[in-house]
Write an enzyme that holds these catalytic residues in place. Structure first.
Site, PDB file in Angstrom:
ATOM      1  N   GLU A  42      -1.488  17.136  16.415  1.00  0.00           N
ATOM      2  CA  GLU A  42      -1.750  15.687  16.327  1.00  0.00           C
ATOM      3  C   GLU A  42      -2.971  15.257  17.128  1.00  0.00           C
ATOM      4  O   GLU A  42      -3.663  14.295  16.756  1.00  0.00           O
ATOM      5  CB  GLU A  42      -0.520  14.906  16.794  1.00  0.00           C
ATOM      6  CG  GLU A  42       0.677  14.976  15.857  1.00  0.00           C
ATOM      7  CD  GLU A  42       1.580  16.159  16.123  1.00  0.00           C
ATOM      8  OE1 GLU A  42       2.684  16.218  15.537  1.00  0.00           O
ATOM      9  OE2 GLU A  42       1.189  17.054  16.926  1.00  0.00           O
ATOM     10  N   ALA A  53       3.128  15.731   8.696  1.00  0.00           N
ATOM     11  CA  ALA A  53       3.241  14.414   8.062  1.00  0.00           C
ATOM     12  C   ALA A  53       2.285  14.280   6.886  1.00  0.00           C
ATOM     13  O   ALA A  53       1.361  15.068   6.722  1.00  0.00           O
ATOM     14  CB  ALA A  53       2.959  13.323   9.090  1.00  0.00           C
ATOM     15  N   GLY A  96       4.957  17.383  12.449  1.00  0.00           N
ATOM     16  CA  GLY A  96       6.333  17.011  12.185  1.00  0.00           C
ATOM     17  C   GLY A  96       7.192  18.191  11.780  1.00  0.00           C
ATOM     18  O   GLY A  96       8.392  18.211  12.034  1.00  0.00           O
ATOM     19  N   GLU A 153       8.215  19.734  14.950  1.00  0.00           N
ATOM     20  CA  GLU A 153       9.183  18.837  15.586  1.00  0.00           C
ATOM     21  C   GLU A 153      10.546  18.919  14.917  1.00  0.00           C
ATOM     22  O   GLU A 153      11.580  18.824  15.580  1.00  0.00           O
ATOM     23  CB  GLU A 153       8.650  17.403  15.551  1.00  0.00           C
ATOM     24  CG  GLU A 153       7.467  17.193  16.494  1.00  0.00           C
ATOM     25  CD  GLU A 153       6.791  15.855  16.303  1.00  0.00           C
ATOM     26  OE1 GLU A 153       6.742  15.062  17.258  1.00  0.00           O
ATOM     27  OE2 GLU A 153       6.303  15.596  15.167  1.00  0.00           O
TER      28      GLU A 153
END
Length: 235
Positions: free
Chosen positions: A109, A41, A86, A89
């Protein structure tokens, strides 16, 4: 580094929805480029958001990735360099992951005082099992391609120069297959994993019987009887 800021998240959702709608799109490759898949991110953008802002945004974040996971066609991730947070993911939303031998994957994270928010706690644990997922999520550590392969986080490791070529070849092979049967197979597996065995079997049964109404089924069976297996040309 392909930072997944809000604008990029929204664009990913738009493209996933377009790929879902378009009949001329038969398979999808997720590709970040030769150097990096996605390093995660946009932390500077996220740093400015408070609790209320993230409550409002978190659904959109998840929906963007879910749109990729729900493309009813084969999806392969071609992972080069970093696939972190991300980025990891997003790769988890694919049906198959081909990684470069220099790839590094992880869910860091926790090092920001957070947890994965785009499906990582759910898709990662379903893919590699809860204990292995917790190891990666609790520690935030990165894994190299060989360990990712051993964990089942990726499905194939190849030289970096071959990642896109092999991902495209995998997608192209499936793009020539029976589209409705591939859609049925994907939905049966994915939906079945989210429910009990009896419901999963019902999903499979309904799709299996329904495919007997398709032209591809007629072509496939006729070709098998007349020419042997693996020679059908589907429409």
């Amino acid at each position: 580094m392909n930072a997944l800021d809000i604008a990029t998240q929204d664009r990913i959702r738009e493209l996933a929805e377009e790929a879902t709608r378009r009949e001329d799109v038969r398979a999808v490759v997720l590709w970040g480029g030769e150097k990096v898949f996605a390093a995660g991110a946009d932390i500077k953008e996220m740093q400015k958001m408070d609790h209320a802002a993230m409550v409002a945004r978190s659904r959109g974040l998840q929906d963007s990735f879910t749109a990729v996971a729900r493309i009813p066609k084969p999806v392969v991730a071609a992972v080069t360099g970093y696939a972190l947070g991300g980025g990891c993911e997003l790769a988890l939303c694919a049906d198959f992951r081909i990684a470069a031998d220099n790839a590094k994957l992880g869910q860091p994270e926790i090092l920001l005082g957070l947890i994965p928010g785009a499906g990582g706690t759910q898709r990662l644990s379903r893919l590699i099992g809860p204990s292995k997922a917790k190891d990666l999520i609790f520690t935030g550590r990165m894994v190299k391609a060989d360990e990712a392969l051993a964990l089942g986080l990726v499905d194939r490791v190849v030289p970096a120069a071959e990642v896109y070529e092999q991902a495209h070849a995998w997608a192209a092979r499936l793009a020539a297959g029976p589209a409705l049967a591939l859609r049925a197979a994907k939905e049966s597996v994915d939906s079945g994993l989210e429910t009990d065995i009896d419901t999963g079997l019902a999903i499979e049964r309904n799709w299996f019987a329904g495919l007997f109404a398709t032209e591809d089924r007629e072509i496939g069976m006729r070709s098998f009887v007349e020419d042997g297996p693996g020679k059908a040309k589907f429409v």
